[in-house]
Design a protein around this motif. Sequence first.
Motif, mmCIF file in Angstrom:
data_model
loop_
_atom_site.group_PDB
_atom_site.id
_atom_site.type_symbol
_atom_site.label_atom_id
_atom_site.label_comp_id
_atom_site.label_asym_id
_atom_site.label_seq_id
_atom_site.Cartn_x
_atom_site.Cartn_y
_atom_site.Cartn_z
ATOM 1 N N THR A 511 0.797 -0.896 0.061
ATOM 2 C CA THR A 511 -0.146 0.273 0.350
ATOM 3 C C THR A 511 0.833 1.341 0.268
ATOM 4 O O THR A 511 1.718 1.496 0.369
ATOM 5 N N LYS A 512 0.992 2.029 -0.449
ATOM 6 C CA LYS A 512 1.480 3.864 -1.202
ATOM 7 C C LYS A 512 0.981 4.351 0.523
ATOM 8 O O LYS A 512 0.028 3.782 1.355
ATOM 9 N N TRP A 513 1.896 5.549 0.437
ATOM 10 C CA TRP A 513 1.653 6.016 1.962
ATOM 11 C C TRP A 513 0.693 6.570 2.007
ATOM 12 O O TRP A 513 -0.227 6.473 2.717
ATOM 13 N N ASP A 514 0.017 7.299 0.993
ATOM 14 C CA ASP A 514 -1.731 7.450 1.064
ATOM 15 C C ASP A 514 -2.582 6.727 0.621
ATOM 16 O O ASP A 514 -1.892 6.023 -0.982
ATOM 17 N N GLY A 515 -3.295 5.621 1.254
ATOM 18 C CA GLY A 515 -3.826 4.669 1.194
ATOM 19 C C GLY A 515 -4.794 4.702 -0.491
ATOM 20 O O GLY A 515 -5.425 4.048 -0.384
ATOM 21 N N LEU A 516 -5.084 5.267 -0.428
ATOM 22 C CA LEU A 516 -6.299 6.088 -1.461
ATOM 23 C C LEU A 516 -5.665 6.388 -3.406
ATOM 24 O O LEU A 516 -7.101 6.570 -4.078
ATOM 25 N N LEU A 517 -4.652 6.286 -2.975
ATOM 26 C CA LEU A 517 -4.226 5.463 -3.947
ATOM 27 C C LEU A 517 -4.028 3.657 -4.588
ATOM 28 O O LEU A 517 -3.092 4.236 -5.050
ATOM 29 N N SER A 518 -3.790 3.463 -3.455
ATOM 30 C CA SER A 518 -4.159 2.180 -3.671
ATOM 31 C C SER A 518 -5.591 1.836 -3.146
ATOM 32 O O SER A 518 -6.123 2.103 -2.864
ATOM 33 N N PRO A 519 -5.785 0.749 -5.041
ATOM 34 C CA PRO A 519 -7.380 1.030 -5.212
ATOM 35 C C PRO A 519 -8.157 -0.002 -3.712
ATOM 36 O O PRO A 519 -9.632 -0.485 -3.565
ATOM 37 N N SER A 520 -7.169 -1.230 -3.253
ATOM 38 C CA SER A 520 -7.670 -2.318 -2.286
ATOM 39 C C SER A 520 -8.177 -1.451 -1.196
ATOM 40 O O SER A 520 -9.005 -1.461 -0.557
ATOM 41 N N ILE A 521 -7.210 -0.772 -0.950
ATOM 42 C CA ILE A 521 -7.692 0.093 0.633
ATOM 43 C C ILE A 521 -8.922 1.560 0.688
ATOM 44 O O ILE A 521 -9.613 0.916 1.487
ATOM 45 N N ARG A 585 -1.747 -15.538 -6.021
ATOM 46 C CA ARG A 585 -3.497 -15.945 -6.697
ATOM 47 C C ARG A 585 -4.826 -15.297 -6.173
ATOM 48 O O ARG A 585 -5.532 -15.223 -7.012
ATOM 49 N N ALA A 586 -4.189 -14.902 -4.907
ATOM 50 C CA ALA A 586 -5.275 -13.639 -4.468
ATOM 51 C C ALA A 586 -5.324 -12.563 -5.289
ATOM 52 O O ALA A 586 -6.864 -11.582 -5.218
ATOM 53 N N PHE A 587 -4.960 -11.729 -5.988
ATOM 54 C CA PHE A 587 -4.813 -10.255 -6.623
ATOM 55 C C PHE A 587 -6.326 -10.516 -7.925
ATOM 56 O O PHE A 587 -6.345 -11.717 -8.819
ATOM 57 N N GLY A 588 -6.940 -9.843 -7.821
ATOM 58 C CA GLY A 588 -8.323 -10.191 -7.899
ATOM 59 C C GLY A 588 -8.997 -11.043 -7.862
ATOM 60 O O GLY A 588 -10.476 -10.846 -8.240
ATOM 61 N N THR A 589 -9.093 -11.159 -6.589
ATOM 62 C CA THR A 589 -10.551 -11.739 -6.037
ATOM 63 C C THR A 589 -10.882 -10.847 -4.807
ATOM 64 O O THR A 589 -11.816 -11.328 -3.835
ATOM 65 N N GLY A 590 -10.061 -9.513 -4.610
ATOM 66 C CA GLY A 590 -10.051 -8.876 -3.172
ATOM 67 C C GLY A 590 -12.078 -7.949 -3.137
ATOM 68 O O GLY A 590 -12.232 -7.853 -4.773
ATOM 69 N N PRO A 591 -11.663 -6.811 -2.849
ATOM 70 C CA PRO A 591 -12.638 -5.772 -2.422
ATOM 71 C C PRO A 591 -12.588 -4.916 -4.091
ATOM 72 O O PRO A 591 -14.156 -3.969 -4.275
ATOM 73 N N ALA A 592 -11.645 -4.416 -5.256
ATOM 74 C CA ALA A 592 -11.480 -3.529 -5.710
ATOM 75 C C ALA A 592 -11.293 -4.228 -7.106
ATOM 76 O O ALA A 592 -10.498 -5.404 -7.377
ATOM 77 N N PRO A 593 -11.590 -3.742 -8.052
ATOM 78 C CA PRO A 593 -10.809 -3.943 -9.865
ATOM 79 C C PRO A 593 -9.979 -3.690 -9.171
ATOM 80 O O PRO A 593 -9.452 -2.207 -8.698
ATOM 81 N N LEU A 594 -8.800 -5.027 -10.322
ATOM 82 C CA LEU A 594 -7.630 -4.774 -10.325
ATOM 83 C C LEU A 594 -6.998 -3.652 -11.271
ATOM 84 O O LEU A 594 -8.543 -3.295 -12.946
ATOM 85 N N GLY A 608 -2.634 -2.528 -2.578
ATOM 86 C CA GLY A 608 -2.677 -2.633 -1.359
ATOM 87 C C GLY A 608 -3.288 -4.151 -0.897
ATOM 88 O O GLY A 608 -2.680 -4.680 -2.260
ATOM 89 N N PRO A 609 -3.425 -4.928 -0.327
ATOM 90 C CA PRO A 609 -3.384 -6.517 0.122
ATOM 91 C C PRO A 609 -4.497 -7.254 -1.127
ATOM 92 O O PRO A 609 -5.367 -6.510 -1.594
ATOM 93 N N PRO A 610 -4.560 -8.221 -1.309
ATOM 94 C CA PRO A 610 -5.067 -8.932 -2.044
ATOM 95 C C PRO A 610 -6.735 -8.909 -1.604
ATOM 96 O O PRO A 610 -7.598 -8.587 -2.451
ATOM 97 N N LEU A 611 -6.755 -9.030 -0.485
ATOM 98 C CA LEU A 611 -8.021 -9.771 -0.339
ATOM 99 C C LEU A 611 -8.666 -8.375 -0.014
ATOM 100 O O LEU A 611 -7.914 -7.565 0.863
ATOM 101 N N ALA A 612 -9.984 -9.259 1.154
ATOM 102 C CA ALA A 612 -10.833 -7.641 2.067
ATOM 103 C C ALA A 612 -9.888 -7.117 3.367
ATOM 104 O O ALA A 612 -9.864 -8.377 4.250
#
Length: 714
Positions: A511-521, A585-594, A608-612
């Motif tokens: 995750t980036k310093w600004d979490g709003l720049l990381s889609p899952s966060i 493998r978990a990337f793409g299964t999380g809370p935001a589209p890739l 961000g992390p791949p899961l919720a």
Amino acid sequence: MRKINAITGGYPRLCRAFTVACLSVWAVGNIQASSLVPQTHLDGSCIPKFSVSLPVFGPAGSIPRVDAYTHRKLTVTMKEIDQTVLPKGLTDTCGKGVTFGKTRVWAYETADSATNQVLGPANWPAVTLETRSKVATQMTFVNQLPSFNAASPYGPGLVQGLIAVDQTLHWADPLQKMCGMTTRDCSLSENTSNACCLPYTGPVPTTVHLHGAVIPARFDGGPDSWFTPDGKTGSSYNSLGKPGTGAAIYQYVNDQEAGTLWFHDHALGVTRTNVVAGLAGFYFIRNPNLEPKKLPNGAYELEMAIQDRQFDTNSQLYFPTETTVKTHPYWSVMFEGDVPMVNGVPWPYLNVEPRRYRLRILNGSNHRSYDLTFGRAAAYQIGADEGYLGKPVKISNVHLSPGERADLIVDFSKLAGQTVTLANDEPGEMYQLPDIMQFRVNTALKSGDTSCNPAKLPGTPGYCTWPVPAARLTDDQGHVLPSVKIDKVRQFVINENFDYPNNIEEFVNNTKWDGLLSPSIAAEFPQDGVSETPRVGAVELWEIINIYSPGVAAQTHPIHTHLAQFQVLNRQAINLKGYLAAWNRAFGTGPAPLPSSCALGKYCPGYGPPLAYNTPNADGAVGGNPALGPFLLGSPIPPDVGETGWKDTATAHAKQVLRVLVRWTPTDTPVVQGKSYIGSNLFPFDPTLGDYVWHCHIIDHEDNEMMRPYKVSN
């Protein structure tokens, strides 16, 4: 990363993290410093060893420590000065024709705010400040650092001309050029004159973080609290009253246990440059009623800040970009010097008596770790970071990652007439520094040594006794004490986006310093991108998984928390290959589209992390990562004996999980069977007001995304 060939150095290339193993191929040729001032690097081996006496603050030196107990309102001014750093008047040992002169540095000067009396002259490192627990200190910080002037490059502002600020990072950006918001290839000819691809020469942004302090967020010196000499400020700038242009007033409550703290710059994206320029110093908190009795004191208590540096043939600081990447022309994944500095001088010596000394040692380096040994002198550790251990422990070595401190008793009593070398067994990645300084036991004993003797058995006369034992969360053998209730478990991944030669980024939990720049966060925490919101009074188990890069087995990350301190529980090896496969493998299964640049089931940098995040995994841990349990190897490894106290910085080794118990209460809060403090604020201030941060204390990494904000909740 560890160096493969002892002669070459650099950074591995032709490797993409998490997809193929990195082969450590190194290149020396791609090393440059700032383009603003011409420089020629002087090899550190050309500087004479053991020719300069160690600068000492306090009773044993010519400059007393600043008494913040008596002077409770202090003004600390940041200045550019010429300081005698290298052996003045001596010549180099390599026949280069270099005669050493003064070095331009940035330094803190300390004065009484009411009288303007200078109590600690401007110096690198700063003259040590010392105070007492529960006695507040009001600090007025004034930024008078000059900017580089191309018309007079060797005049005021030289330091900014020598140490290049990279505007392509997400950084303080006082002039709002927004260079870090757009990726560009600075290696292309059409970008060579692009303002964003050039070193920054505007007003210098600084802030001050008191490392190890239990302190309100508004005075913590967070990354966005910066201010410039001409009055520009960051989004989190705060101050008591109206201090004037280019200043901030902080209130240090000092309501914590006695220990060794230090203060240093923490401005966003330029921490590494401001610290390497000289902005650092010790800060002692004492509590005579609760500290161990009869420790070596007065002239026999010494502080030692160890930092590595490089120099040019004009005796000036040399800060190279070890290996450039196209998107960050002046940032390196690490800075490593070829000269060990102790209290601002290279390879010093110190004349000592044959008796016991108390040494407070700080690793203030950007990247380098140290594994220190004291030859034939017996050494005992009594404290780590800002707290005491439960008892003195004999050590053969003390390991310090950047940001860590060690409080030691070293016994020279049987070594009269001998010389003891403080040695370093930690291998460098660019340069080896096997010798740090000398202790010359050649001074006559002035009086009998009445200090406590840690070599004696507990309970016998003369042993070092602790009036009040530290509160314990662990048994020091890797287990949580039965009386401790863990409120939440978090599992984090420490990783990087290694896309050399195009880009390198360092991440906490991807995750980036600004979490709003990381889609899952951003999807789960859309208000501010802050994912860690521990409750006041809580005890949390943080499991920090260092997956760095599969082909680089030895890279470590010292993890530092602001406000909250922790105790190291244990470390444990992991099946890195297996865990990485599950993680990818978990990337793409999380809370935001890739993003369109990423593919399902493959690592997505900075997503961000791949899961919720808030959905517990099979281990019952939040954080958005696959459960670690199936990939653990062997048994947990207990903490080193020197890590058994309260700490604020601990090392996450590669291919391991670091487990720490973090507690959001003062460290002297007792641990009571069946009692939880969750929801109870025991701090002398409200910690829920404002943000704190946690990050890697390799400050080159911290400056390029390896840092996250967190909020304390009710």
